[in-house]
Design a protein around this motif. Sequence first.
Motif, PDB file in Angstrom:
ATOM      1  N   SER A 307       0.837  -1.076   0.106  1.00 31.42           N
ATOM      2  CA  SER A 307      -0.027   0.031  -0.074  1.00 31.42           C
ATOM      3  C   SER A 307       0.853   1.295  -0.052  1.00 31.42           C
ATOM      4  N   ALA A 308       2.102   1.365   0.726  1.00 28.67           N
ATOM      5  CA  ALA A 308       2.943   2.177   0.825  1.00 28.67           C
ATOM      6  C   ALA A 308       3.531   2.633  -0.493  1.00 28.67           C
ATOM      7  N   GLN A 309       3.960   1.601  -1.247  1.00 29.97           N
ATOM      8  CA  GLN A 309       4.554   1.803  -2.564  1.00 29.97           C
ATOM      9  C   GLN A 309       3.496   2.415  -3.494  1.00 29.97           C
ATOM     10  N   ASN A 310       2.193   1.909  -3.587  1.00 31.24           N
ATOM     11  CA  ASN A 310       1.052   2.511  -4.332  1.00 31.24           C
ATOM     12  C   ASN A 310       0.737   4.024  -4.050  1.00 31.24           C
ATOM     13  N   ASN A 311       0.838   4.381  -2.524  1.00 31.70           N
ATOM     14  CA  ASN A 311       0.677   5.719  -2.376  1.00 31.70           C
ATOM     15  C   ASN A 311       1.886   6.506  -2.805  1.00 31.70           C
ATOM     16  N   LEU A 312       2.973   6.096  -2.788  1.00 36.38           N
ATOM     17  CA  LEU A 312       4.101   6.843  -3.385  1.00 36.38           C
ATOM     18  C   LEU A 312       4.027   7.272  -4.972  1.00 36.38           C
ATOM     19  N   TRP A 313       3.437   6.310  -5.644  1.00 27.76           N
ATOM     20  CA  TRP A 313       2.913   6.767  -7.038  1.00 27.76           C
ATOM     21  C   TRP A 313       1.909   7.760  -6.925  1.00 27.76           C
ATOM     22  N   VAL A 314       1.137   7.843  -6.037  1.00 25.89           N
ATOM     23  CA  VAL A 314      -0.049   8.992  -6.220  1.00 25.89           C
ATOM     24  C   VAL A 314       0.762  10.117  -5.434  1.00 25.89           C
ATOM     25  N   VAL A 315       1.533  10.011  -4.835  1.00 25.03           N
ATOM     26  CA  VAL A 315       2.232  11.280  -4.411  1.00 25.03           C
ATOM     27  C   VAL A 315       3.141  11.783  -5.673  1.00 25.03           C
ATOM     28  N   ALA A 316       3.515  11.123  -6.315  1.00 26.31           N
ATOM     29  CA  ALA A 316       4.469  11.598  -7.476  1.00 26.31           C
ATOM     30  C   ALA A 316       3.535  12.217  -8.565  1.00 26.31           C
ATOM     31  N   LEU A 317       2.106  11.615  -8.613  1.00 24.72           N
ATOM     32  CA  LEU A 317       1.068  11.994  -9.442  1.00 24.72           C
ATOM     33  C   LEU A 317       0.919  13.503  -9.229  1.00 24.72           C
ATOM     34  N   PHE A 318       0.518  13.719  -7.896  1.00 22.97           N
ATOM     35  CA  PHE A 318      -0.080  15.024  -7.408  1.00 22.97           C
ATOM     36  C   PHE A 318       1.206  16.114  -7.462  1.00 22.97           C
ATOM     37  N   PHE A 319       2.579  15.528  -7.060  1.00 21.15           N
ATOM     38  CA  PHE A 319       3.691  16.581  -7.054  1.00 21.15           C
ATOM     39  C   PHE A 319       3.811  16.944  -8.504  1.00 21.15           C
ATOM     40  N   ALA A 320       3.745  15.947  -9.758  1.00 24.80           N
ATOM     41  CA  ALA A 320       3.829  16.375 -11.023  1.00 24.80           C
ATOM     42  C   ALA A 320       2.741  17.586 -11.431  1.00 24.80           C
ATOM     43  N   LEU A 321       1.464  17.281 -11.102  1.00 26.67           N
ATOM     44  CA  LEU A 321       0.437  17.931 -11.438  1.00 26.67           C
ATOM     45  C   LEU A 321       0.846  19.393 -10.803  1.00 26.67           C
ATOM     46  N   ALA A 322       1.137  19.550  -9.447  1.00 27.09           N
ATOM     47  CA  ALA A 322       1.346  20.653  -8.910  1.00 27.09           C
ATOM     48  C   ALA A 322       2.565  21.397  -9.695  1.00 27.09           C
ATOM     49  N   LEU A 323       3.618  20.696 -10.061  1.00 23.17           N
ATOM     50  CA  LEU A 323       4.907  21.297 -10.668  1.00 23.17           C
ATOM     51  C   LEU A 323       4.413  21.892 -11.866  1.00 23.17           C
ATOM     52  N   ALA A 324       3.383  21.106 -12.702  1.00 23.66           N
ATOM     53  CA  ALA A 324       3.290  21.667 -14.018  1.00 23.66           C
ATOM     54  C   ALA A 324       2.085  22.907 -13.863  1.00 23.66           C
ATOM     55  N   THR A 325       1.791  23.060 -12.650  1.00 23.21           N
ATOM     56  CA  THR A 325       1.029  24.284 -12.494  1.00 23.21           C
ATOM     57  C   THR A 325       1.801  25.237 -12.017  1.00 23.21           C
ATOM     58  N   LYS A 326       2.687  25.350 -10.974  1.00 22.12           N
ATOM     59  CA  LYS A 326       3.575  26.317 -10.592  1.00 22.12           C
ATOM     60  C   LYS A 326       4.876  25.857  -9.925  1.00 22.12           C
ATOM     61  N   TRP A 327       5.788  26.644 -10.126  1.00 16.14           N
ATOM     62  CA  TRP A 327       7.152  26.054  -9.907  1.00 16.14           C
ATOM     63  C   TRP A 327       7.426  25.988  -8.136  1.00 16.14           C
ATOM     64  N   THR A 328       6.320  26.752  -7.536  1.00 15.03           N
ATOM     65  CA  THR A 328       6.320  26.588  -6.106  1.00 15.03           C
ATOM     66  C   THR A 328       6.054  25.263  -5.391  1.00 15.03           C
ATOM     67  N   ALA A 329       5.489  24.282  -6.261  1.00 18.80           N
ATOM     68  CA  ALA A 329       5.395  23.212  -5.919  1.00 18.80           C
ATOM     69  C   ALA A 329       6.865  22.435  -5.516  1.00 18.80           C
ATOM     70  N   LEU A 330       7.920  22.996  -6.051  1.00 19.26           N
ATOM     71  CA  LEU A 330       9.167  22.493  -5.850  1.00 19.26           C
ATOM     72  C   LEU A 330       9.539  22.551  -4.371  1.00 19.26           C
ATOM     73  N   PHE A 331       9.004  23.601  -3.674  1.00 18.52           N
ATOM     74  CA  PHE A 331       9.056  23.565  -2.215  1.00 18.52           C
ATOM     75  C   PHE A 331       8.902  22.516  -1.536  1.00 18.52           C
ATOM     76  N   SER A 332       7.777  21.665  -1.712  1.00 16.02           N
ATOM     77  CA  SER A 332       7.367  20.439  -0.850  1.00 16.02           C
ATOM     78  C   SER A 332       8.258  19.308  -1.148  1.00 16.02           C
ATOM     79  N   LEU A 333       9.423  19.579  -1.939  1.00 16.19           N
ATOM     80  CA  LEU A 333      10.499  18.466  -1.996  1.00 16.19           C
ATOM     81  C   LEU A 333      11.408  18.596  -0.744  1.00 16.19           C
ATOM     82  N   ALA A 334      11.228  19.609   0.077  1.00 14.49           N
ATOM     83  CA  ALA A 334      12.097  19.915   1.266  1.00 14.49           C
ATOM     84  C   ALA A 334      11.491  18.866   2.131  1.00 14.49           C
TER      85      ALA A 334
END
Length: 576
Positions: A307-334
């Motif tokens: 389940s954790a691995q599946n969660n990680l792919w969904v995290v990646a999905l939302f991060f990519a969508l956020a980054l493709a909207t505005k670069w401030t999404a990069l802050f979440s990498l911290a």
Amino acid sequence: MLNLFKTLINRRNWLIPLLMTIAYAIISGVDLAQIGGNPNATWMGNYESKNITFIFDKPTEFHSIRYFLGLSNGKFKVSVQTESDANLQIMEIDTSSYPPPVYQWNSIILNQNLFIKQLSFSIESPIVEFKQFAIFDNKGKLVTNYRISMGYSNSLDKIDTLFATTKAPKNYAPSIKSSIVYDEMYYAITAYQYINRIPLYATNHPPLGTLIISLGILIFGMNPLGWRVMAYLCGIIMIPLIYHFAKKIFKSNRAAIFAALLLMFDFMHFTINRYALIDSIVTLFICAEYLMIFIYIENQKLGKLNSAQNNLWVVALFFALALATKWTALFSLAALLPIVIYYEFFYIIQPASKQNTKFNKFLKLASISIFIIILYCSSFIPQYLIQGESHNFLHFITEQHLAMWRYHTGYAVTHHHEFESSWWSWPLMLRPQQIYIWINLITKQSASVVLMGNPAIWWFSIVATLLMVINFIKTRSWQLGFILLAIASQYLPYILIKRTSFIYYLYAVTPFMILAITWALDAALRRPETSLKKLVWIYLILVIGLFILFYPAISGLEIHRNYIYRYLLWYQSWNF
């Protein structure tokens, strides 16, 4: 009986957030946009000297000319022929000026002692698109005693409703319900250009947010409802999202209700989601991203590795969508990178299997990274199809990113704004940002829209965060640590950002500020002191009361200026 009880419990799990979501949709949807009556004719000034002439039955004295422009970047001049046959040029208007006077009602105020036989709009340089005209006399009545001469038209012109000849247009005076407001000019216009595959007006951010706005325009047309509806839906979706987030963290329906209630009545959330801005979209994706990383941590701790691995792919999905909207999404990498690295490589709850070696984990993270890059780059395909035909896609992506970087490290650093503010001042709300103002100096009526937080929420969030830090030091609660990490990762990077900044940048931190307040309120109710319980309910009443008090200033509601001066201007730096 037991089954009935379980049914009621399960129903409460979705019924309460559903009712709160519907309530917020109604509250935030009031006067969102003009419904019906939007100018939809087209007279295209697509060549020099093309003109429209109003020929009046008799010399007419009138007060103002109202006109609504569509997509334009050319010049036109306005001239009149007076009763004495004198030809006068009233003005020349450049629609490529900043801000461009497009998709909004504009006005020309005339000399009231001037009797006019003819009124002409002539194209100086294309293209200028007119959507509607309306002429008013000195008493504010619609003038209808004229005929029209247009030389000749072409297939681009659709003029059935171009001239208001029977009744005045809706909201033709400056109105937030019928016109583009603030940065909507960038996103709404560019979204319309995406749909029609014409050169893009604004490309300073990744394109996904603008593409999402274009979906609303495709459904409802190029009007305020069309360009605002997607941001409005993002604001609505945030209510059940933060409800579920708070319930996950605090394991409490009460805490979930508190979090949703606070977000419902926060000024910034209410205002910023009513306009075609990408901040509402990126904040939704960021909040969903943090929720999924929280669930990922939970599943890791419970040993639910699949389940954790599946969660990680969904995290990646939302991060990519956020980054493709505005670069401030990069802050979440911290926050995300330390969490993922720790739980993938250092957190051990069971012996590693052959499928769960560090090498396999590295390959998995590499695959997720490639997935993010592909998804992010794919968002640029529509822009490439419009602007990049002469280059290959890789070259286009490179050039576009260099252009965005130059904008954010060049123009955005040196360009100053009257409502700019520093990062440290945002929670204190020393400089709210006015995005719309209309004042009638005669009647002293006004309408305004200001980006600011609810004082009871933003100011108390400082106290709640400090209390959370103290409690985290004592208890080492990983849930509290997670909220603090989310706040820090979304807020503290602005210390390093040199570009001109504004108070609404704090909006992406607001959901996590609210989670900190939710923890403080829920903790107070768990204590035995009756006085603390009373303070919690007084606080919630204060939050709602301030929303009602400031509603005119955050919604564009027309109200007498005395109300603003008497009740709302708490500081000299506040300007409504």
